[in-house]
Design an enzyme around this catalytic site. Structure first.
Site, PDB file in Angstrom:
ATOM      1  N   ASP A 119       5.840  -0.636   3.343  1.00 33.09           N
ATOM      2  CA  ASP A 119       6.539   0.653   3.277  1.00 33.09           C
ATOM      3  C   ASP A 119       5.912   1.501   2.168  1.00 33.09           C
ATOM      4  O   ASP A 119       6.202   1.312   0.987  1.00 33.09           O
ATOM      5  CB  ASP A 119       8.018   0.356   3.000  1.00 33.09           C
ATOM      6  CG  ASP A 119       8.876   1.611   2.940  1.00 33.09           C
ATOM      7  OD1 ASP A 119       8.328   2.713   2.734  1.00 33.09           O
ATOM      8  OD2 ASP A 119      10.106   1.473   3.081  1.00 33.09           O
ATOM      9  N   HIS A 154     -17.572  14.808  -1.405  1.00 31.30           N
ATOM     10  CA  HIS A 154     -16.382  15.017  -0.590  1.00 31.30           C
ATOM     11  C   HIS A 154     -16.706  15.875   0.635  1.00 31.30           C
ATOM     12  O   HIS A 154     -16.362  15.531   1.760  1.00 31.30           O
ATOM     13  CB  HIS A 154     -15.365  15.741  -1.475  1.00 31.30           C
ATOM     14  CG  HIS A 154     -13.954  15.615  -1.030  1.00 31.30           C
ATOM     15  ND1 HIS A 154     -13.285  14.418  -1.008  1.00 31.30           N
ATOM     16  CD2 HIS A 154     -13.078  16.539  -0.603  1.00 31.30           C
ATOM     17  CE1 HIS A 154     -12.060  14.616  -0.604  1.00 31.30           C
ATOM     18  NE2 HIS A 154     -11.915  15.904  -0.343  1.00 31.30           N
TER      19      HIS A 154
HETATM   20  P1  NDP Z   1      13.301  -8.163   6.569  1.00 28.97           P
HETATM   21  O1  NDP Z   1      14.633  -7.559   6.755  1.00 28.97           O
HETATM   22  O2  NDP Z   1      12.439  -8.331   7.783  1.00 28.97           O
HETATM   23  O3  NDP Z   1      13.507  -9.542   5.800  1.00 28.97           O
HETATM   24  C1  NDP Z   1      12.476 -10.467   5.565  1.00 28.97           C
HETATM   25  C2  NDP Z   1      12.420 -11.478   6.704  1.00 28.97           C
HETATM   26  O4  NDP Z   1      11.329 -12.354   6.519  1.00 28.97           O
HETATM   27  C3  NDP Z   1      13.694 -12.306   6.739  1.00 28.97           C
HETATM   28  O5  NDP Z   1      14.152 -12.335   8.057  1.00 28.97           O
HETATM   29  C4  NDP Z   1      13.211 -13.688   6.317  1.00 28.97           C
HETATM   30  O6  NDP Z   1      13.857 -14.721   6.990  1.00 28.97           O
HETATM   31  C5  NDP Z   1      11.777 -13.667   6.771  1.00 28.97           C
HETATM   32  N1  NDP Z   1      10.953 -14.637   6.044  1.00 28.97           N
HETATM   33  C6  NDP Z   1      10.237 -15.624   6.623  1.00 28.97           C
HETATM   34  N2  NDP Z   1       9.565 -16.320   5.705  1.00 28.97           N
HETATM   35  C7  NDP Z   1       9.858 -15.780   4.505  1.00 28.97           C
HETATM   36  C8  NDP Z   1       9.446 -16.074   3.177  1.00 28.97           C
HETATM   37  N3  NDP Z   1       8.584 -17.061   2.901  1.00 28.97           N
HETATM   38  N4  NDP Z   1       9.927 -15.299   2.186  1.00 28.97           N
HETATM   39  C9  NDP Z   1      10.761 -14.280   2.439  1.00 28.97           C
HETATM   40  N5  NDP Z   1      11.202 -13.967   3.686  1.00 28.97           N
HETATM   41  C10 NDP Z   1      10.743 -14.704   4.718  1.00 28.97           C
HETATM   42  O7  NDP Z   1      12.411  -7.309   5.564  1.00 28.97           O
HETATM   43  P2  NDP Z   1      12.675  -6.970   4.059  1.00 28.97           P
HETATM   44  O8  NDP Z   1      13.989  -7.453   3.585  1.00 28.97           O
HETATM   45  O9  NDP Z   1      11.459  -7.398   3.339  1.00 28.97           O
HETATM   46  O10 NDP Z   1      12.766  -5.392   4.087  1.00 28.97           O
HETATM   47  C11 NDP Z   1      11.605  -4.604   4.273  1.00 28.97           C
HETATM   48  C12 NDP Z   1      11.945  -3.447   5.181  1.00 28.97           C
HETATM   49  O11 NDP Z   1      13.057  -2.717   4.675  1.00 28.97           O
HETATM   50  C13 NDP Z   1      10.822  -2.471   5.292  1.00 28.97           C
HETATM   51  O12 NDP Z   1      10.617  -2.221   6.656  1.00 28.97           O
HETATM   52  C14 NDP Z   1      11.362  -1.221   4.606  1.00 28.97           C
HETATM   53  O13 NDP Z   1      10.822  -0.073   5.185  1.00 28.97           O
HETATM   54  C15 NDP Z   1      12.835  -1.331   4.827  1.00 28.97           C
HETATM   55  N6  NDP Z   1      13.737  -0.667   3.917  1.00 28.97           N
HETATM   56  C16 NDP Z   1      13.344  -0.095   2.721  1.00 28.97           C
HETATM   57  C17 NDP Z   1      14.255   0.502   1.886  1.00 28.97           C
HETATM   58  C18 NDP Z   1      13.775   1.040   0.576  1.00 28.97           C
HETATM   59  O14 NDP Z   1      12.658   0.781   0.190  1.00 28.97           O
HETATM   60  N7  NDP Z   1      14.605   1.784  -0.168  1.00 28.97           N
HETATM   61  C19 NDP Z   1      15.671   0.584   2.237  1.00 28.97           C
HETATM   62  C20 NDP Z   1      15.989  -0.096   3.464  1.00 28.97           C
HETATM   63  C21 NDP Z   1      15.051  -0.668   4.273  1.00 28.97           C
HETATM   64  P3  NDP Z   1      15.379 -15.131   6.676  1.00 28.97           P
HETATM   65  O15 NDP Z   1      16.209 -14.073   7.331  1.00 28.97           O
HETATM   66  O16 NDP Z   1      15.516 -16.447   7.294  1.00 28.97           O
HETATM   67  O17 NDP Z   1      15.547 -15.134   5.178  1.00 28.97           O
END
Ligand code: NDP
Length: 411
Positions: free
Chosen positions: A268, A365
């Protein structure tokens, strides 16, 4: 039917009715349809693509990386590659990533700070269990909510800061889930007005530092004294220390490199940009992110920025090209990816400053912009090289000249 309730064909038809699209414009929207992308956002109509290139070799902590970069700006990848070439001559970039935690905020007003502080101290273990119970898989893999601190924002405004290890993910959604769960506790305690719970993009617990030490010969350029180039880079950098007008532009150049890799890696870039620019203003004045100093033989560069990127989660696991880019990057951890991104930002900055204090930014550039200029005036792919050659010889490589040369070429 509301627009968001329509299927893709219905949405295109509705847009066509409003806009009177040509056959080729409709074909373009159709051609770029992607079933995966349609699942990712609301009101999807088509997919918008940007060019992707690669920085072929940057040495970071003694390992060589090839780095995919996504950008529409013609000179970015060339400049990053040139910066990396110079940096590699100095042994490459040395990076460190001291911690990698995200911060979630529970924001409360009408509150007595010491009451909340005492509550957090006394209930820390309970609150940590409560938060981790909201997303147990993160705690199970060694991450999750680790500690809680409080900040007095004045006038009864308090931030309860949740320090969350999000492991290989950027963690926005995980942090928000945990933060909302902890917010529920404070609501129940009636210690003030719980306004909201959300992550902070000012990710000061995910700082990455990258450093280079370049012998003057690494930055040598025909027609210039290398020692003089080094001193002028340091001086240019001092302007950014003093002047937010210059610092903003210098940092935009750093972000040319950072954002391009952040995008290629499926992260992001709005989140990263927000955090990096806030960090540039952390002492109250907006300043440069990179610092350059030199002695009699060597130019030293250093950058520290928050870089909370992930290698899983968000769109990373969904978009096939992002998966391919991760294969090109060959990183094993989110921390390693963050270090590559910051190293590219430093390379980008070196290249820009060296150009600025020697021949000026336009010389290199504009050579790269000429292809875009040719395309902008309607040259076909076959006509572009001929028009670029003519523009290189023209007194003014501007749009009017390009248009005129193209017309003459076609006569
Ligand atoms: P996700 O919601 O996709 O969460 C991470 C996923 O990765 C979870 O489902 C987790 O599984 C899985 N996972 C698998 N292996 C691992 C590992 N080794 N470590 C950690 N997680 C693992 O993404 P994020 O929570 O990272 O959120 C990122 C997104 O949120 C981006 O798309 C962003 O644009 C958006 N966003 C940004 C905001 C901001 O910056 N202010 C606000 C809201 C959204 P499990 O569920 O089993 O834990």
């Amino acid at each position: 039917m509301k627009f968001h309730q329509m299927n893709w064909q219905q949405r295109l038809a509705a847009i066509d009715a409003n806009t009177n699209l040509s056959t080729s414009e409709k074909a373009l929207l159709n051609h770029n349809y992607s079933a995966i992308n349609e699942q990712m956002i609301e009101n999807y109509i088509t997919s918008f693509s940007l060019p992707e290139g690669v920085l072929p070799n940057i040495i970071i902590n003694d390992d060589a990386y090839q780095v995919p970069m996504v950008t529409e700006e013609p000179s970015v990848i060339a400049a990053a590659s040139n910066g990396a070439r110079m940096i590699n001559m100095g042994g490459g970039v040395h990076t460190t990533n001291v911690s990698r935690e995200m911060i979630g905020q529970v924001l409360i007003n009408d509150a007595d700070f010491s009451t909340i502080e005492t509550l957090v101290t006394n209930q820390a273990a309970h609150l940590i269990d409560l938060g981790n119970a909201a997303h147990p898989s993160m705690a199970q893999r060694g991450g999750g909510l680790k500690r809680i601190t409080t900040r007095d924002l004045g006038s009864g405004f308090v931030s309860v800061d949740l320090h969350i290890d999000t492991q290989a993910a950027m963690g926005a959604n995980v942090v928000n889930t945990i933060s909302e769960a902890v917010a529920g506790y404070f609501k129940a305690q009636q210690v003030g007005n719980v306004v909201m719970a959300i992550l902070s993009n000012f990710a000061t617990s995910s700082l990455v530092t990258a450093k280079v030490a370049l012998p003057f010969k690494a930055i040598a350029k025909a027609g210039f004294e290398a020692a003089d180039i080094a001193q002028r880079i340091v001086l240019a950098n001092q302007f950014s220390q003093r002047d937010p007008y210059r610092a903003t532009t210098e940092n935009k150049g750093v972000m040319n490199g950072i954002d391009a890799v952040v995008m290629a890696s499926g992260n992001d870039w709005r989140a990263i940009s927000a955090g990096v620019h806030a960090y540039a203003a952390r002492d109250g004045q907006y300043r440069n992110l990179v610092t350059w100093t030199c002695d009699d033989t060597t130019l030293y560069g250093e950058i520290t920025v928050p870089m909370p990127v992930g290698i899983v989660g968000g769109s990373i696991s969904i978009v096939p090209l992002v998966q391919t880019n991760h294969k090109l990057l060959n990183v094993d951890s989110a921390s390693q990816l963050a270090q590559v991104i910051v190293a590219v930002g430093l390379a980008q900055n070196l290249s820009a400053l060296r150009a600025l204090v020697t021949s000026g930014i336009q010389a290199g550039h504009m050579q790269l912009q000429l292809k875009s200029l040719a395309l902008a005036v309607g040259a076909t792919i076959a006509e572009v090289p001929v028009l670029v050659t003519q523009l290189q010889q023209a007194a003014h490589a501007d749009m009017q000249t390009a248009r005129q040369l193209l017309t003459e070429m076609r006569e």
